[in-house]
Structure formats: structure tokens, C-alpha cells
Design a protein around this motif. Structure first.
Motif, mmCIF file in Angstrom:
data_model
loop_
_atom_site.group_PDB
_atom_site.id
_atom_site.type_symbol
_atom_site.label_atom_id
_atom_site.label_comp_id
_atom_site.label_asym_id
_atom_site.label_seq_id
_atom_site.Cartn_x
_atom_site.Cartn_y
_atom_site.Cartn_z
ATOM 1 N N GLU A 242 0.834 -1.209 0.000
ATOM 2 C CA GLU A 242 0.000 0.000 0.000
ATOM 3 C C GLU A 242 0.865 1.253 0.000
ATOM 4 O O GLU A 242 0.585 2.219 -0.715
ATOM 5 N N SER A 243 1.941 1.228 0.783
ATOM 6 C CA SER A 243 2.829 2.384 0.870
ATOM 7 C C SER A 243 3.497 2.675 -0.469
ATOM 8 O O SER A 243 3.525 3.825 -0.931
ATOM 9 N N ASN A 246 1.134 4.059 -3.130
ATOM 10 C CA ASN A 246 0.888 5.492 -2.923
ATOM 11 C C ASN A 246 2.072 6.333 -3.383
ATOM 12 O O ASN A 246 1.900 7.417 -3.960
ATOM 13 N N THR A 249 2.380 6.606 -7.345
ATOM 14 C CA THR A 249 1.265 7.283 -8.021
ATOM 15 C C THR A 249 1.258 8.775 -7.704
ATOM 16 O O THR A 249 0.332 9.487 -8.096
ATOM 17 N N ASP A 250 2.323 9.243 -7.013
ATOM 18 C CA ASP A 250 2.473 10.670 -6.762
ATOM 19 C C ASP A 250 2.572 11.416 -8.092
ATOM 20 O O ASP A 250 3.186 10.927 -9.059
#
Length: 347
Positions: A242-243, A246, A249-250
Motif C-alpha cells: 500500500e505504501s 501510494n 502514483t504521486d
């Protein structure tokens, strides 16, 4: 492949066909009988004892692969020489308890059996049969087989016309004074300093994960690979997936992972001096290249110099403009490094 070299030399032609007991691999075997079939795969150590278990097929399959690898290596080496093939093998030691021991445990045993047989080959337009044992000298333990072969000797004359070799004057040094062990923090645990150990291992783990990510779709597979290797618990793998999802996808970096570029991860670059440089990630398009180095710790000046070298190597190789970036994923920090190690932080 094919005839590649005038002369091929193999100094140690005595590799084992089967795995050495001290270096036996772990087999991931699948069982079809209870209670073992409750698990998709089970780790079992490669051993002859497996022949008496439900894992005997896995054992014999691995043995076959091991024999095949050894034979393939021998075949490749023996079919590359155009004129001369020179090999060195150990002679099989006789065992008083086994007078007729014809077992073949390594390539030396196999070659020794072969040179005691006959072989038919084509010389010109004729087929000829040779008894190979005729070409083996048991006293010198040398097998010398040649067809229409001539050895040319070249004499090198020095200015002093003295071609004698004086072994007593030949310079020699103790090899123990020349070899040193160089330890890298990425290759061993610094158990005396837990904080450093944790940072080193974390950075190494993150590099392993990112080197298998081309697009965002690869994140789960790459993270789970480290879970299956035992480096992450399932909960840690889920949290890390999950980290990382994220992170990549910045808005500032998502175009690096959206499939719009051709990607090479951990691909080696050879310098003019013969050294190897391995950037973490290189992105290709028709107009430019982007080289990225992932960092998971404090910023150091040497990182910029390293990236400068990557950029120059890629520019010389592909004749395209190259952008270079230091990327700190966990801080979402991007530093563009330009000519002369100038830097620009991208927020």
C-alpha cells in the motif's frame, strides 16, 4: 555458439554431475498425500534419503537437471575450439574395495571412460575409427589426439640475445600479502550497531522490490516475492504494498511507472576503463532518456557525482539527451542533477 575460438583451455574439468552433499540445494516440493498436501509447497533438503519418501520424484528430477547442466557445460566448452582443445582433469583414484568401479561421479570420470573407448569420425571424405586408448600415455597421464595438426613455435629474442629463463631470479611474492577481503555494509549485518543494521537492511530490501517494478501493476508481485523469500511477514508485505503504491502514483513520478517508457532496471553499463556501473532505473523514449537512482537514507554528495557518471555514459552510448534524478521515495523527494553535479529539488 559454434566454433568461436582458435584454442580453448579448461583448467578444471572435474565438476560433479550431482550436487555436493555439503552444498545441497533446498527443493520446493509439492506433495499429493496428507498431511503434507495441506501446503502448496514444502522445503526439503536435496538428499539421497528422499528416494524413500513421497518426494522421490522431486529428487530424481533435480538430479536429472544437475547432470544435464554438467553435460551441457562440457558440450559447450568442447565444441567451441577451432584448432586446439586443452583440458586438465583428475585421474580417478583406485579403490581396493571396489576392483571394478565404473561409477561416473564427475566429468573427469566420464572423460577417463571415454578415452578407453573407440570413436568413429570423418576425416576429409572418409570415415575412420580410432581406438582412443592408443593416444593415452598412462605414465604421463596425458591424452594427446590430433589429426593433421601442426604446432608452430615462436622464438622471442631479447635485445641481449639471451633467451634463457632463470627460475631462481623470477620475482615472486606471497599471495597472502596481495589478497584482502573488502566488506560491504550491504553484504553483512552490522549486529553491533542495531540502528545502522536496520537502515542498511531496509534500503537493500527496498532496492530489491523496486528493481522488479516496471509499472504500478508490478508492485504487489514484487513485494510478495520478498514475502515468499522470508524477508517480510504477510502483514508487512500488505502494508508495504500500500505504501509503495501510494508513492509511485504521486503526481511528480507517476509518469515513470505508467508504462509510457521502455524500462531497464539494474542494467549494467561498461565504462571505457572496464569498470561496471549499475543505475537503478533507466527510462527510454524516442526523444530522451531518464536515469533514476533510488535512495532510502540520508543525502550524500557522492550520489550526485555517481549520477553525473551515469548520465555521461548513457549520453555517449545512445546519443540522446539524458535527465538524471535522485529519488527518495519514502520522503517523496526528487532531486534533478544536471551538468557539473548541479541540483534542483522538485517539490
Amino acid at each position: 555458439k559454434g566454433l568461436s575460438f582458435d584454442t580453448v583451455m579448461m583448467p578444471y574439468t572435474n565438476f560433479d554431475f550431482n550436487h555436493n552433499a555439503y552444498k545441497a540445494p533446498i527443493l520446493w516440493a509439492k506433495a499429493d498425500k496428507p498431511p503434507f498436501n495441506r501446503f502448496p509447497f514444502l522445503p526439503v533438503k536435496y538428499s539421497g534419503k528422499l528416494t524413500q519418501t513421497i518426494f522421490r520424484k522431486d529428487y530424481f528430477d533435480e538430479m536429472l537437471y544437475s547432470y544435464t547442466d554438467a553435460v551441457n557445460l562440457l558440450y559447450v566448452a568442447f565444441t567451441r575450439a577451432e584448432n586446439e582443445l586443452i583440458t586438465f582433469s583428475s585421474v580417478k583414484k583406485s579403490n581396493p574395495k571396489k576392483k571394478n568401479d565404473n561409477s561416473v561421479k564427475n566429468t573427469s570420470d566420464a572423460l577417463y571412460q571415454i578415452i578407453n573407448q573407440s570413436v568413429t569420425t570423418r576425416v576429409g571424405e572418409q570415415e575412420r575409427t580410432f581406438n582412443l586408448s592408443d593416444f593415452y600415455d598412462k605414465e604421463t597421464q596425458i591424452f594427446d589426439f590430433s589429426v593433421n595438426h601442426k604446432t608452430e613455435k615462436k622464438t622471442i629474442i631479447t635485445d641481449s640475445q639471451n633467451t634463457d629463463f632463470n627460475k631462481d631470479l623470477y620475482p615472486n611474492n606471497r599471495w597472502q600479502n596481495k589478497l584482502k577481503l573488502k566488506f560491504s555494509s550491504e553484504d553483512f549485518l552490522i549486529e553491533s550497531v542495531p540502528e545502522i543494521e536496520e537502515k542498511v537492511n531496509h534500503g537493500k530490501l527496498m532496492h530489491l522490490i523496486f528493481q522488479n517494478i516496471n509499472t504500478a501493476e508490478d508492485v504487489e508481485k514484487s513485494v510478495m516475492m520478498q514475502h515468499y523469500e522470508g524477508l517480510l511477514t504477510l502483514d508487512e508485505a500488505r502494508e508495504l504494498k500500500e505504501s509503495i503504491s501510494n508513492i509511485i502514483t504521486d503526481i511528480n513520478v507517476k509518469h515513470w511507472f505508467d508504462g509510457s517508457y521502455e524500462v531497464l532496471n539494474e542494467d549494467a553499463l561498461l565504462t571505457e576503463k572496464g569498470t561496471v556501473r549499475i543505475p537503478d532505473r533507466v527510462l527510454f523514449s524516442e526523444e530522451k532518456l531518464i536515469v533514476i537512482d533510488f535512495k532510502f537514507g540520508k543525502h550524500h554528495k557522492k550520489y550526485k557525482d555517481q549520477l553525473d557518471e551515469y548520465r555521461h555514459l548513457l549520453e555517449d552510448l545512445y546519443k540522446l539527451p539524458v535527465q538524471s534524478f535522485l529519488y527518495y521515495p519514502e520522503n517523496k523527494k526528487i532531486i534533478e542533477v544536471t551538468e557539473g553535479s548541479q541540483q534542483k529539488v522538485i517539490e
